[in-house]
Scaffold this active site. Structure first.
Site, PDB file in Angstrom:
ATOM      1  N   LYS B  74      17.696 -18.853 -29.604  1.00  0.00           N
ATOM      2  CA  LYS B  74      18.544 -17.760 -29.127  1.00  0.00           C
ATOM      3  C   LYS B  74      19.423 -18.320 -28.015  1.00  0.00           C
ATOM      4  O   LYS B  74      18.960 -19.134 -27.205  1.00  0.00           O
ATOM      5  CB  LYS B  74      17.662 -16.617 -28.604  1.00  0.00           C
ATOM      6  CG  LYS B  74      18.441 -15.360 -28.195  1.00  0.00           C
ATOM      7  CD  LYS B  74      17.492 -14.229 -27.762  1.00  0.00           C
ATOM      8  CE  LYS B  74      18.248 -12.954 -27.402  1.00  0.00           C
ATOM      9  NZ  LYS B  74      17.331 -11.866 -26.989  1.00  0.00           N
ATOM     10  N   SER B 149      18.125  -7.319 -29.168  1.00  0.00           N
ATOM     11  CA  SER B 149      19.231  -8.231 -28.928  1.00  0.00           C
ATOM     12  C   SER B 149      19.084  -9.567 -29.654  1.00  0.00           C
ATOM     13  O   SER B 149      20.058 -10.297 -29.800  1.00  0.00           O
ATOM     14  CB  SER B 149      19.345  -8.509 -27.434  1.00  0.00           C
ATOM     15  OG  SER B 149      18.225  -9.235 -26.956  1.00  0.00           O
ATOM     16  N   SER B 173      13.511  -6.452 -28.100  1.00  0.00           N
ATOM     17  CA  SER B 173      14.531  -7.342 -28.649  1.00  0.00           C
ATOM     18  C   SER B 173      14.022  -8.425 -29.607  1.00  0.00           C
ATOM     19  O   SER B 173      14.828  -9.091 -30.244  1.00  0.00           O
ATOM     20  CB  SER B 173      15.316  -8.014 -27.513  1.00  0.00           C
ATOM     21  OG  SER B 173      16.231  -7.102 -26.966  1.00  0.00           O
TER      22      SER B 173
END
Lengths: 480, 481
Positions: B74, B149, B173
Site C-alpha cells: 500500500k 482505503s 480499511s
C-alpha cells in the site's frame, strides 16, 4: 498611587542529554545546519517519537532537588501551531499532567536599596518538552532558511508561581534556579547558546489590591542583565499606561537589548488556540518507585545542605558558606584545599579573594585555575606556620599562577622567608623610630594607632620579610 | 489464481522461479491495471532485478520461504527509494529516504516489491474514490468501488497482480475492501505491527496488516509483518509468535458470539443470508452459537469520526510545503504559502477531516467532543470484553451492503461514514478483526464475514477462518477480467 509589581517566570532549561528527547540525533551545539536530524526531527511522514529516558531522569533529579512531587504518571500532549521551524506542526510537550509539580527554591535578594534578604519562591510545575528549530534570516536574499539541528532538543520548562515582587527578586530567582540546574548537572548553563532562557510574566497592581493586574509576557530573555532591564522598563511602561488612563491588554512582548525597550509581539486576540490533546504516539510516561529512589540516592549534596555543613564543619560565616557553594566546582575546590591541610578560614579567604579575583580578570572558571587545590594548600600552610606573611603570600601566589611552581620552591628560591630574627628587625625598628619622632609623640599622648603606620616602614625596610606582628610588638616596646 | 502458499511451495520445489512469478505478475498488471487503476507506481526493472537476485540467492542455498515472492505495498508504507504518495498530490513528489518497519521486514524476508497500491488519500475513505490518482475499480464489476482505503491492495490481490499485499486499517480499511473484493484480510491487535514509517492518519487507530486470498496466506504474511519495534512507542512488547500454529486446530466446542446489533436494520438481505449460511457451516464444524450484545455499536460512528479526524488534523500538519512534498508556486506571505500549499495539495475529504478535527480539539469544544468520544471509546472496549466472557470469537457482517457504484455516494459523505458501522468498534477497542469471503450477492458482488477476536488471538482467528476455507470455496472465486 503606590504600585506593587507581580512577576512569575517560565524558564526553559536545555537538558544535558547527548541525544534528542525523541530521537537518537546529537544535541551538540554549532554543527552545520540540518546535519543533526533524524527522521522524526524533520518530521518525515511516518516518523515516530521515542522517549529519551535520560531526559526523564533529569526531570526527576530536578523534582527531587526542589522538594517537588514527581508524578509517577504524566502525559505528553501535542501543542499544535504552524511555524517553519516547527517541523511536525506541533510541539510535543506536557499539558494537563506534567512530570513535576510543586516544590520551592530559596533565593537571596540584594535589593537596590536596603539589606539583602532571603525569600522562598514556590514553583508551579516543571514539564518536559522538545525545542523547535531555528529560522535563519541572513544569507538568503529575502527568504528564510531553516536549521533543524535544535529541533527536538530536550527542555525542562520550569514554571514559578507569580511570587516575585521586584526585578531584583526575579533576577535572584533566575540566578538561584540557574545555580541549581547547573549544580545537579541537568543543564550546561550556557546562556549564549540558549541553554537557559526565561519568559517573564509581569503585571502591576495598586498596593493592597488582592487580584492581579493584567499581565504581559516578555519572551526569551537569555541573560540576567536583560531580565532586570526588561522588567524595569516594562513595569514603568505599565504604570505609565495605567496612570495615563489606559488599560493593559494581555500580550506577548519582546525585549530589545539595543533600545532597552519592550515591544509587542502578539496581542491576546492573535493568541493561538493550540488545540492540546494527548499525543497518541507516546504512551503515558510512567516513572517507577525504584527509579525515583535510585535518582534520590545518586543526587549530589545540594547547595543549601552544603552551606549548612560548611558553616558547621569549617566554622565559616553564612556569607562565606554561600559564596563557596556558588558552584559545585568551587565548593569542591575549597574542600580539596582544606583536605590537603589548609586552614579552612584562610582557604575560604584566599579562594573568595585572590583566586576568584584573578580568575575573573582572566575570564576563567575554577575548573581552569592554574593553581591546584593542593598547591594552594601548600601556600596556606606556609602562612599558618609563619614562614611567610600575608603580603608575601600574595606575591608567591602570583608567581605560582605564572610558573606553576610550588609555594615552597618559590619561597626558597626567592628568599622570601619571613624575618624572625629579632636582632635584624630591631635595627630596622630603631632606624624607623629615629626618622619619625612625631609618631612617637602622638603614640605617647594616647593615639594607639600612630605606630601602625610605622609597621609599613619596617616591612619596607626588611624587604617585606619582617613579621608585621613582631614589628609592631618591637615598636611598642621601644617607645614605652 | 495462485495463493502465497502455492508460490512458496513452487519456489521451494524449483517448479517456478521468482523471475517467472514476477514476469507473470507484470503481465497481468500490464493487461488489467489500465482498467482497474489499482496501482500508483509500478517498477518492472526494479522488480525483475530483485527477482533475479532472489533466484540467485536461492540457487546459492538461501532457504527463506518467502524469498522471491512478488509483493505489492500500500502506498502508505515508506520504502527507501520508492515514491510514497499516500494517494495525495501533497506527496506526489516524495521519494521515501527511509523504510518503514513493515517494508524492512518484507525486504528481510526476501520478498520482491513490484508495485505500490492506490489508496484513499491519507487512508481517508471507504471507496477508494478519494485518491489523487483517481478511483480504483472493483475487479468484480468495474462500475463499482473496491472499498477503501486499502482499495488498491484489495483490487490488486483479487485481480492476481500479486498473491499478497500490505494494507492498513484505521476504521475498516483492510476488512471492508477485502469484503468488497472477495479476499481475506486481517487487522491485527493494535501494536502488533509497527507503525514506524507508516504515514499516520489516526495514530491510536492505525494498524497494518496483510491482504491475501486465504487465511493461511494471511498467517504466513503476518509472520513477516508483525513484531515488536522499539522505534514505535505504541508497539507491544509481545513475544514473536507463529501465526500459522493454529491453522489446523479443530473447531469443536468453539463458541461464536453473534452480536444482535450487527444483524439489525440496514443490513442487506443477501449479506444476512450469506452470514447465516457461514454460521451454519461453523455449526457443522462443531461450533456453538451464543447470542451477544454490543450495546454501544451505534456510538462507534460519532466516536470514531471525532477521534480519527482530531488525530489526523494534527498528524497532517507536517505537510506544510516547507521541507518536502508539494509547495505552491504562488508567492506571498508565510501564511499564504501554508494556505495555498494545503489548499492545492489536499483533496476534499482530507480537508473535511482536518477541519472537523481542528474543530473538535479547539478551545471550548474539546470537552464536549474529544473527551466524550474517548469515554465512548472505553465503553465500546468494555462491551467487547463483556462479550468475550460469553464467547471465543464474534462473527458478523463486515459491511451493511456490497460494493456501491462509483460516484453513487459522492454527494453524501455521511452516508459513506455510516457504511463503517460494523468495523469501527474493532479499531476503537484495539482488537483484531478479519474479513473472510463467504458468498456472492445476487448482484454478483462478494460478501465478507467479519471475525473479531480478543487481544492477541490472531492465530486462533486465522485457524477459524482456515478451517472454514478447507470446506468451502468462496476464497477461490475469482472475478472475470
Amino acid at each position: 498611587m503606590k504600585w506593587e509589581v507581580v512577576i512569575g517566570l517560565e524558564v526553559h532549561t536545555q537538558l544535558t542529554t547527548k541525544s534528542k528527547i525523541f530521537s537518537a540525533a546529537s544535541t551538540a551545539f554549532g554543527a552545520a545546519p540540518n546535519t543533526q536530524t533524524a527522521v522524526v526531527d524533520i518530521a518525515l511522514p511516518g516518523a515516530l517519537p521515542v522517549m529519551n529516558r535520560g531526559a526523564v531522569e533529569r526531570a526527576i533529579q530536578f523534582g527531587l532537588a526542589i522538594g517537588a512531587k514527581v508524578n509517577r504518571k504524566s502525559i505528553f500532549a501535542r501543542k499544535n501551531y504552524f511555524y517553519p521551524d516547527l517541523p511536525k506542526g506541533y510541539q510535543i510537550s506536557q499539558f494537563e499532567l506534567p512530570v513535576v509539580e510543586g516544590g520551592a527554591i530559596t533565593i537571596q535578594v540584594q535589593p537596590a536599596k536596603g539589606d539583602p534578604y532571603e525569600k522562598v519562591i514556590n514553583l508551579t510545575r516543571a514539564h518536559l518538552e522538545e525545542d523547535a528549530g531555528k529560522s535563519v534570516h541572513e544569507d538568503f536574499h529575502g527568504a528564510s532558511g531553516i536549521d533543524l539541528n535544535r529541533a527536538g532538543t530536550p527542555l525542562l520548562e520550569i514554571v514559578s508561581e507569580p511570587e516575585m515582587r521586584s526585578a531584583a527578586e526575579a533576577v535572584a530567582y533566575a540566578k538561584a534556579l540557574y545555580s541549581l540546574v547547573t549544580w545537579i548537572g541537568i543543564c550546561d548553563g550556557n546562556m549564549q547558546e540558549g541553554s537557559f532562557r526565561c519568559d517573564v510574566n509581569v503585571s502591576v497592581r495598586p498596593e493592597g489590591q488582592a487580584e492581579f493586574g493584567t499581565r504581559r509576557e516578555i519572551k526569551n530573555l537569555n541573560s540576567f542583565k536583560f531580565i532586570e532591564q526588561a522588567i524595569k522598563y516594562e513595569v514603568q511602561w505599565q504604570i505609565d499606561e495605567i496612570e495615563s488612563g489606559r488599560k493593559i491588554q494581555q500580550a506577548t512582548i519582546l525585549f530589545d537589548p539595543d533600545s532597552g525597550e519592550t515591544r509587542m509581539m502578539r496581542s491576546k486576540e492573535d493568541a493561538h488556540d493550540y488545540r492540546y490533546f494527548p499525543d497518541p504516539d507516546l504512551p503515558p510516561l510512567v516513572i517507577s518507585e525504584e527509579w525515583v529512589e535510585r535518582v534520590q540516592r545518586e543526587l549530589p549534596e545540594l547547595p543549601v545542605a552544603m552551606q549548612a555543613r560548611f558553616a558547621e564543619q569549617y566554622g565559616l560565616s553564612a556569607y562565606d558558606a554561600r559564596t563557596l557553594t556558588a558552584s559545585k566546582e568551587l565548593a569542591a575546590f575549597f574542600e580539596a584545599t582544606v583536605a590537603a591541610g589548609a586552614d579552612a578560614k584562610l582557604a575560604a579567604n584566599w579562594i573568595m579573594g585572590d583566586i576568584s579575583a584573578t580568575l575573573n580578570r582572566e575570564e576563567k572558571t575554577i575548573a581552569d585555575c592554574p593553581v591546584s587545590s593542593d598547591a594552594l594548600a601548600g601556600l596556606i600552610k606556609r602562612i599558618s606556620d609563619n614562614t611567610i606573611n600575608n603580603k608575601t603570600a600574595k606575591d608567591v601566589l602570583k608567581k605560582m599562577w605564572e610558573s606553576g611552581d610550588a609555594a615552597d620552591v618559590i619561597i626558597e628560591r626567592d628568599g622570601l622567608k619571613q624575618e624572625t630574627d629579632t636582632g635584624a628587625i630591631e635595627a630596622i625598628v630603631d632606624a624607623v623610630l629615629a626618622a619619625n619622632p612625631k609618631a612617637i609623640e602622638e603614640y605617647r599622648s594616647g593615639k594607639e594607632k600612630a605606630l601602625n603606620a610605622l609597621v609599613g616602614q619596617v616591612m619596607k625596610g626588611s624587604g617585606g620579610k619582617a613579621n608585621p606582628g613582631m614589628a609592631l610588638e618591637l615598636l611598642k616596646k621601644k617607645v614605652s | 489464481m495462485q495463493t502465497l502458499k502455492q508460490q512458496i511451495d513452487a519456489l521451494a520445489s524449483g517448479q517456478t522461479t521468482s523471475v517467472a512469478l514476477v514476469t507473470e505478475s507484470l503481465a497481468r498488471i500490464a493487461a488489467h491495471n489500465g482498467t482497474l487503476n489499482a496501482l500508483i507506481t509500478i517498477d518492472a526493472d526494479k522488480a525483475l532485478a530483485g527477482a533475479a537476485a532472489a533466484d540467485a540467492a536461492r540457487a546459492a542455498g538461501d532457504t527463506r520461504p518467502l524469498l522471491g515472492v512478488p509483493l505489492i505495498h500500500k502506498d502508505i508504507f515508506c520504502h527507501e527509494g520508492w515514491k510514497t504518495s499516500c494517494g495525495s498530490k501533497m506527496l506526489d513528489n516524495f521519494i521515501a529516504p527511509y523504510s518503514s518497519q513493515v517494508a524492512e521486514n518484507c525486504d528481510a524476508a526476501g520478498m520482491v516489491v513490484i508495485a505500490r497500491a492506490n489508496m484513499d488519500e491519507f487512508a481517508m475513505g471507504s471507496a477508494n474514490e478519494n485518491s489523487f490518482y483517481g478511483p480504483v475499480k472493483n475487479p468484480w464489476n468495474t462500475q463499482t468501488v473496491p472499498g477503501g482505503s486499502s482499495g488498491g491492495s484489495a483490487a490488486a490481490v483479487a485481480a492476481g497482480f500479486s498473491a499478497v499485499a500490505t494494507g492498513t486499517d484505521t476504521g475498516g480499511s483492510i476488512r471492508q475492501p477485502a469484503a468488497f473484493c472477495g479476499i481475506t484480510g486481517i487487522k491485527p491487535t493494535y501494536g502488533i505491527v509497527s507503525r514506524y514509517g507508516m504515514v499516520a492518519f489516526a495514530s491510536s487507530l492505525d494498524q497494518g496488516g496483510p491482504m491475501a486470498h486465504t487465511a493461511e496466506d494471511c498467517a504466513l504474511m503476518l509472520n513477516v509483518m508483525a513484531g515488536f519495534d522499539e522505534r514505535d512507542s505504541t508497539s507491544l512488547e509481545h513475544a514473536k509468535e507463529d501465526y500459522t500454529r493454529e491453522l489446523n486446530t479443530p473447531l469443536a466446542g468453539l463458541k461464536i458470539g453473534l452480536p444482535r446489533e450487527y444483524f439489525a436494520e440496514g443490513l442487506n438481505a443477501d449479506i444476512a443470508a450469506a452470514i447465516n449460511a457461514a454460521v451454519e457451516q461453523y455449526k457443522a464444524l462443531g461450533a456453538t452459537i451464543v447470542d451477544i450484545s454490543l450495546p454501544n455499536t451505534k456510538l462507534a460512528i460519532p466516536s470514531y469520526y471525532v477521534i480519527a479526524p482530531a488525530e489526523a488534523s494534527s498528524n497532517l500538519s507536517r505537510f506544510d510545503g516547507v521541507r518536502y512534498g508539494h509547495r505552491t508556486a504562488k508567492t506571498g506571505s508565510l501564511d499564504d504559502m501554508y494556505e495555498q500549499t494545503r489548499a492545492e495539495g489536499f483533496g476534499a475529504e482530507v480537508k473535511r477531516r482536518i477541519l472537523t478535527g481542528a474543530y473538535v480539539l479547539s478551545h471550548g469544544y474539546y470537552d464536549a467532543y474529544y473527551l466524550q468520544a474517548q469515554k465512548i471509546r472505553r465503553l465500546i472496549a468494555n462491551d467487547f470484553q463483556a462479550a468475550f466472557e460469553q464467547c471465543d470469537v464474534i462473527m458478523g457482517p463486515v459491511t451493511p451492503t456490497t460494493a456501491w457504484n462509483i460516484g453513487e455516494k459522492n454527494a453524501d459523505p455521511i452516508a459513506v461514514y455510516l457504511e463503517d458501522i460494523y468495523t469501527l468498534g474493532v479499531n476503537l477497542a484495539g482488537l483484531p478483526g478479519m474479513s473472510v469471503p463467504v458468498g456472492l450477492a445476487s448482484n454478483g458482488l462478494p460478501i465478507g464475514l467479519q471475525i473479531i477476536g480478543n487481544y492477541f488471538s490472531e492465530a486462533k482467528m486465522l485457524g477459524i477462518a482456515h478451517q472454514y476455507q478447507q470446506v468451502t470455496d468462496w476464497h477461490t472465486k475469482a472475478p472475470q477480467l
